[in-house]
Design a protein around this motif. Structure first.
Motif, PDB file in Angstrom:
ATOM      1  N   MET B 145       0.749  -1.327   0.111  1.00 37.49           N
ATOM      2  CA  MET B 145       0.060  -0.048  -0.089  1.00 37.49           C
ATOM      3  C   MET B 145       0.691   1.296  -0.130  1.00 37.49           C
ATOM      4  O   MET B 145       0.706   2.226  -0.744  1.00 37.49           O
ATOM      5  N   LYS B 146       1.903   1.322   0.827  1.00 37.95           N
ATOM      6  CA  LYS B 146       2.777   2.361   0.997  1.00 37.95           C
ATOM      7  C   LYS B 146       3.402   2.685  -0.319  1.00 37.95           C
ATOM      8  O   LYS B 146       3.698   3.878  -0.813  1.00 37.95           O
ATOM      9  N   HIS B 147       3.963   1.763  -1.122  1.00 39.05           N
ATOM     10  CA  HIS B 147       4.615   1.963  -2.351  1.00 39.05           C
ATOM     11  C   HIS B 147       3.632   2.390  -3.265  1.00 39.05           C
ATOM     12  O   HIS B 147       3.948   3.421  -4.132  1.00 39.05           O
ATOM     13  N   SER B 148       2.367   1.878  -3.291  1.00 38.93           N
ATOM     14  CA  SER B 148       1.422   2.147  -4.374  1.00 38.93           C
ATOM     15  C   SER B 148       1.070   3.511  -4.400  1.00 38.93           C
ATOM     16  O   SER B 148       1.027   4.367  -5.328  1.00 38.93           O
ATOM     17  N   PHE B 149       0.585   3.951  -2.998  1.00 34.77           N
ATOM     18  CA  PHE B 149      -0.075   5.268  -2.812  1.00 34.77           C
ATOM     19  C   PHE B 149       1.038   6.419  -2.838  1.00 34.77           C
ATOM     20  O   PHE B 149       0.907   7.579  -2.667  1.00 34.77           O
ATOM     21  N   ALA B 155      -2.455   7.196  -6.895  1.00 31.02           N
ATOM     22  CA  ALA B 155      -3.305   7.857  -5.324  1.00 31.02           C
ATOM     23  C   ALA B 155      -4.390   8.816  -6.039  1.00 31.02           C
ATOM     24  O   ALA B 155      -5.538   8.516  -5.490  1.00 31.02           O
ATOM     25  N   ILE B 156      -4.143   9.288  -7.022  1.00 34.18           N
ATOM     26  CA  ILE B 156      -5.229  10.216  -7.579  1.00 34.18           C
ATOM     27  C   ILE B 156      -6.685   9.611  -8.172  1.00 34.18           C
ATOM     28  O   ILE B 156      -7.600   9.616  -7.969  1.00 34.18           O
ATOM     29  N   VAL B 157      -6.008   8.472  -8.858  1.00 36.25           N
ATOM     30  CA  VAL B 157      -7.158   7.395  -9.194  1.00 36.25           C
ATOM     31  C   VAL B 157      -7.971   6.742  -8.247  1.00 36.25           C
ATOM     32  O   VAL B 157      -9.161   6.903  -8.144  1.00 36.25           O
ATOM     33  N   TYR B 158      -7.148   6.420  -7.149  1.00 36.06           N
ATOM     34  CA  TYR B 158      -7.912   6.021  -5.928  1.00 36.06           C
ATOM     35  C   TYR B 158      -8.693   6.909  -5.039  1.00 36.06           C
ATOM     36  O   TYR B 158      -9.939   6.698  -4.678  1.00 36.06           O
ATOM     37  N   VAL B 159      -8.505   8.142  -4.995  1.00 39.03           N
ATOM     38  CA  VAL B 159      -9.244   9.348  -4.328  1.00 39.03           C
ATOM     39  C   VAL B 159     -10.470   9.535  -5.277  1.00 39.03           C
ATOM     40  O   VAL B 159     -11.537   9.808  -4.954  1.00 39.03           O
ATOM     41  N   ALA B 160     -10.297   9.808  -6.781  1.00 38.96           N
ATOM     42  CA  ALA B 160     -11.369  10.052  -7.434  1.00 38.96           C
ATOM     43  C   ALA B 160     -12.371   8.940  -7.463  1.00 38.96           C
ATOM     44  O   ALA B 160     -13.650   9.460  -7.422  1.00 38.96           O
ATOM     45  N   ALA B 161     -12.050   7.789  -7.455  1.00 40.55           N
ATOM     46  CA  ALA B 161     -12.870   6.653  -7.302  1.00 40.55           C
ATOM     47  C   ALA B 161     -13.789   6.763  -6.045  1.00 40.55           C
ATOM     48  O   ALA B 161     -14.965   6.266  -5.992  1.00 40.55           O
ATOM     49  N   ILE B 207     -10.054   7.647   1.729  1.00 34.68           N
ATOM     50  CA  ILE B 207      -9.118   8.567   0.997  1.00 34.68           C
ATOM     51  C   ILE B 207      -8.003   9.054   2.031  1.00 34.68           C
ATOM     52  O   ILE B 207      -7.092   9.402   1.852  1.00 34.68           O
ATOM     53  N   LEU B 208      -8.335   9.075   3.638  1.00 40.83           N
ATOM     54  CA  LEU B 208      -7.564   9.106   4.562  1.00 40.83           C
ATOM     55  C   LEU B 208      -6.375   8.270   4.522  1.00 40.83           C
ATOM     56  O   LEU B 208      -4.975   8.966   4.420  1.00 40.83           O
ATOM     57  N   ILE B 209      -6.621   6.994   4.031  1.00 42.70           N
ATOM     58  CA  ILE B 209      -5.433   6.067   4.132  1.00 42.70           C
ATOM     59  C   ILE B 209      -4.733   6.722   2.886  1.00 42.70           C
ATOM     60  O   ILE B 209      -3.380   6.509   2.975  1.00 42.70           O
ATOM     61  N   THR B 210      -5.096   6.904   1.772  1.00 38.31           N
ATOM     62  CA  THR B 210      -4.657   7.050   0.521  1.00 38.31           C
ATOM     63  C   THR B 210      -3.592   8.235   0.666  1.00 38.31           C
ATOM     64  O   THR B 210      -2.287   8.296   0.303  1.00 38.31           O
ATOM     65  N   LEU B 211      -4.392   9.491   1.260  1.00 41.69           N
ATOM     66  CA  LEU B 211      -3.739  10.866   1.495  1.00 41.69           C
ATOM     67  C   LEU B 211      -2.401  10.698   2.494  1.00 41.69           C
ATOM     68  O   LEU B 211      -1.435  11.338   2.467  1.00 41.69           O
ATOM     69  N   SER B 212      -2.563   9.805   3.701  1.00 42.46           N
ATOM     70  CA  SER B 212      -1.761   9.638   4.526  1.00 42.46           C
ATOM     71  C   SER B 212      -0.234   9.151   3.932  1.00 42.46           C
ATOM     72  O   SER B 212       0.757   9.641   4.590  1.00 42.46           O
ATOM     73  N   VAL B 213      -0.325   8.571   2.952  1.00 42.11           N
ATOM     74  CA  VAL B 213       0.870   7.849   2.160  1.00 42.11           C
ATOM     75  C   VAL B 213       1.453   8.746   1.324  1.00 42.11           C
ATOM     76  O   VAL B 213       2.537   9.250   1.583  1.00 42.11           O
ATOM     77  N   LEU B 214       0.352   9.532   0.391  1.00 35.90           N
ATOM     78  CA  LEU B 214       0.854  10.313  -0.393  1.00 35.90           C
ATOM     79  C   LEU B 214       1.535  11.674  -0.017  1.00 35.90           C
ATOM     80  O   LEU B 214       2.507  12.062  -0.448  1.00 35.90           O
ATOM     81  N   LEU B 215       1.004  12.157   1.257  1.00 38.99           N
ATOM     82  CA  LEU B 215       1.427  13.290   1.822  1.00 38.99           C
ATOM     83  C   LEU B 215       2.627  12.984   2.876  1.00 38.99           C
ATOM     84  O   LEU B 215       3.083  13.873   3.835  1.00 38.99           O
ATOM     85  N   GLY B 216       3.134  11.686   3.121  1.00 45.85           N
ATOM     86  CA  GLY B 216       4.314  11.234   3.682  1.00 45.85           C
ATOM     87  C   GLY B 216       3.880  11.158   5.190  1.00 45.85           C
ATOM     88  O   GLY B 216       4.845  11.423   6.089  1.00 45.85           O
ATOM     89  N   ILE B 217       2.742  10.962   5.625  1.00 44.80           N
ATOM     90  CA  ILE B 217       2.408  11.248   7.233  1.00 44.80           C
ATOM     91  C   ILE B 217       2.715   9.566   7.535  1.00 44.80           C
ATOM     92  O   ILE B 217       3.268   9.670   8.968  1.00 44.80           O
ATOM     93  N   VAL B 218       2.526   8.726   6.749  1.00 46.76           N
ATOM     94  CA  VAL B 218       2.537   7.438   7.360  1.00 46.76           C
ATOM     95  C   VAL B 218       3.910   6.836   6.801  1.00 46.76           C
ATOM     96  O   VAL B 218       4.009   7.151   5.474  1.00 46.76           O
TER      97      VAL B 218
END
Lengths: 265, 218
Positions: B145-149, B155-161, B207-218
Motif C-alpha cells: 500500500m505504501k509503495h502504491s499510494f 493515489a489520484i485514481v483511488y481518491v477520485a474513485a 481517502i484518509l489512507i491514500t492521502l496519509s501515504v501520498l502526503l508522507g504522514i505514514v
C-alpha cells in the motif's frame, strides 16, 4: 402583459410502435394577456388569434378547469403543470409569469403516452392499469350502514391522501425515467388502508404492477420528481407502500398454474 | 426458480434486487474501509489482519465468490433497469427541468459504472498483481500500500474513485430504504442524514489512507 410561447406542434399521431417525432416547437407572440387569466385561458386567446388568421388552433386537453378532473396537463418550461406547487395547469394563472416571459409548452414525454396531436397525449395506459385491479369487487344492492365497518381516522386519512389522485400523468411526465409508480402506488395505497380494499390486496398488487410493466413505463429511482410535480401533492410514501405490497403479494403467491385466467403476474 | 426469475424481471422485483444486493455491497465496503484503517496503526497490525484473513481459505473463497455473484447481479440488474428507463422516454423535453433530484440521484449509472471499472482495476492491482506488479507483495500488505499510494498517479485514481463512490452511496443508502418499503415521517429524514454520513465515512476513511501515504504522514 406580453408573452412569447414556444409550443410543440405535431399533426401526425405518434404510436408506441412508431414514436418518430414529426413535430416541432413553433413560436407565437401574445401582446394582450391579462395576469388574471389561467394558463388555459391564455391558450384559448392564442387559439382565437390563430383561428382568425386561418391557422390550425393548438390542440390541448382540458375539461373541468377547476383542478379536479385530471384532463389538462402540459409541461411548462419542462415542469408538468408549470411553476406553482400543487396546482394543475388550469388553475395556474399568468400572474405566475414575468411580463415578457418566453414560455415553452410541451406535451408529456413518455413512451407509454404517445402524442396524439400538439399537446394532447394518449393516457389510456392509465385506464388499463386501473382495469387490472384498482377497484373493489362488490355486489351491488342496497348500501349497508355507513358505520357497519369501523375505519380508524388515521387509516382513512392515509387512504384519502392517495385517493386524491386525479390520474393526470404529471408523475410520469416529471419522472426522469417516465415511471408510473406514484400513480400505481396511489391506487394501491388508496385501497390497502381500508378493510374493504384489503380483501383483494395481493392480487391487486400483482396485477397492477404487471399491467404497469406491460405499458412500458420506466422504473423508479427514488428521485422524487413525481412528488414535487404532483398537483395533488401525493407523497412518495405510496411508492414505498407499493414496493411493500408487491413483495408481500409475490412471497404469498401460491404455486398454482393460472389456467387461462390470465393477467396475473 | 421460475418464480424468482419472474420476480426479478418485474419492475419492482428489479428494484428490490438492487436494494438487497446494494445493502450487502454497502456492508462490504464499510467493513473493507474499517479493516483497512488498521494500515494507520502500522505494519504489524495490518499485516496480521491480512494474515488472519488468508488463514481461513475456505471462508475467504466463500466470501469472494459470494461477493462476485452479488456484484454481478447488482451490475446486471442495474444495466437492465437503466436500459428500460431510457426506453420509457424516447423523446425528451426541449426544456429540461429538475425539481428535487440531485447530482447523486441523477448519476447513479455513471457513478456505478466508474465504480465497476475501479473495482476491476483495484483487484488487478492489489489482489492479482496484474498492474503495477513491481509493487505487488501479498505477504507485506503495508509495504504494498505504501509503495502504491506513494505514486501520485495511482493515489489520484483511488481518491477520485472514492469521490464517485461517495455520490453512489449517498443516493444508494437512502434509496434502498425506500425501495424496501421503509418510509416513515420520523425515520425517513434520519435515513437521509445517515446515508450522507455513512457515504462520507466510507469515502473519507479510504481517502484518509491514500492521502496519509501520498502526503508522507505514514
Amino acid at each position: 402583459m406580453k408573452v412569447t410561447l414556444n409550443i410543440w406542434r405535431q399533426s401526425k399521431a405518434s404510436t408506441k410502435a412508431d414514436f418518430r417525432q414529426d413535430g416541432k416547437l413553433v413560436r407565437y407572440q401574445l401582446d394582450h394577456v391579462s395576469p388574471d387569466m389561467s394558463f388555459l385561458e391564455m391558450l384559448d386567446v392564442l387559439n382565437e388569434q390563430l383561428t382568425q388568421q386561418g391557422e390550425e388552433p393548438v390542440a390541448f386537453d382540458h375539461d373541468c378547469r377547476e383542478g379536479i378532473c385530471g384532463s389538462c396537463g402540459v409541461a411548462i418550461d419542462g415542469v408538468p403543470h408549470g411553476p406553482e406547487r400543487g396546482t394543475t395547469a388550469c388553475q395556474l394563472h399568468m400572474r405566475s409569469f414575468q411580463d415578457g416571459a418566453v414560455i415553452t409548452v410541451e406535451p408529456w414525454r413518455a413512451a407509454a403516452f404517445p402524442v396524439l396531436k400538439d399537446l394532447v397525449v394518449d393516457r389510456s395506459a392509465f385506464d388499463r392499469v386501473v382495469q387490472a385491479g384498482a377497484f373493489i369487487s362488490v355486489n351491488t344492492g342496497a348500501p349497508q350502514d355507513a358505520n357497519a365497518i369501523p375505519v380508524p381516522k388515521a387509516d382513512a386519512d392515509r387512504a384519502f391522501d392517495a385517493a386524491t389522485c386525479i390520474g393526470c400523468g404529471a408523475c410520469v411526465a416529471a419522472c426522469k425515467n417516465a415511471s408510473a409508480m406514484l400513480f400505481v402506488g396511489a391506487k394501491v395505497s388508496h385501497f390497502v388502508h381500508l378493510p374493504q380494499g384489503r380483501v383483494e390486496r395481493d392480487q391487486r398488487a400483482r396485477n397492477l404492477v404487471a399491467a404497469m410493466d406491460r405499458e412500458g413505463f420506466g422504473n423508479c429511482t427514488n428521485q422524487y420528481e413525481c412528488e414535487a410535480a404532483c398537483p395533488k401533492e401525493i407523497p412518495v410514501r405510496v411508492i414505498a407502500e407499493l414496493n411493500r405490497e408487491f413483495v408481500r403479494a409475490k412471497v404469498r403467491e401460491e404455486p398454482v398454474v393460472d389456467k387461462g385466467r390470465g393477467g396475473d403476474g | 426458480m421460475k418464480w424468482l426469475l419472474e420476480f426479478w424481471r418485474s419492475s419492482i422485483g428489479g428494484k428490490v434486487t438492487m436494494a438487497v444486493t446494494g445493502l450487502l455491497l454497502f456492508l462490504f465496503v464499510l467493513m473493507h474501509m474499517l479493516g483497512n484503517l488498521q494500515f494507520l496503526a502500522g505494519p504489524a497490525t495490518i499485516n496480521a489482519y491480512a494474515e488472519f484473513l488468508h488463514s481461513k481459505p475456505a471462508l475467504l473463497w466463500v466470501a469472494r465468490i459470494g461477493l462476485l455473484v452479488i456484484f454481478a447481479v447488482h451490475v446486471r440488474t442495474g444495466i437492465r433497469l437503466a436500459t428500460q428507463n431510457k426506453a420509457a422516454r424516447p423523446v425528451g423535453y426541449a426544456v429540461d427541468a429538475t425539481l428535487r433530484a440531485d447530482w447523486a440521484s441523477k448519476s447513479m449509472l455513471l457513478t456505478g459504472l466508474t465504480t465497476l471499472a475501479f473495482v476491476v482495476y483495484h483487484l488487478a492491482h492489489f489482489t492479482l498483481g496484474w498492474v503495477h506488479s513491481r509493487d505487488h507483495n501479498s505477504n507485506n500488505v503495508h509495504a504494498m500500500m505504501k509503495h502504491s499510494f506513494g505514486h501520485p498517479g495511482i493515489a489520484i485514481v483511488y481518491v477520485a474513485a472514492q469521490v464517485l463512490l461517495f455520490f453512489h452511496l449517498r443516493h444508494g443508502i437512502r434509496s434502498l430504504a425506500q425501495t424496501l418499503g421503509l418510509n416513515h415521517g420520523r425515520y425517513t429524514p434520519m435515513v437521509a442524514i445517515l446515508s450522507l454520513l455513512l457515504a462520507a465515512a466510507i469515502a473519507g476513511g479510504n481517502i484518509l489512507i491514500t492521502l496519509s501515504v501520498l502526503l508522507g504522514i505514514v
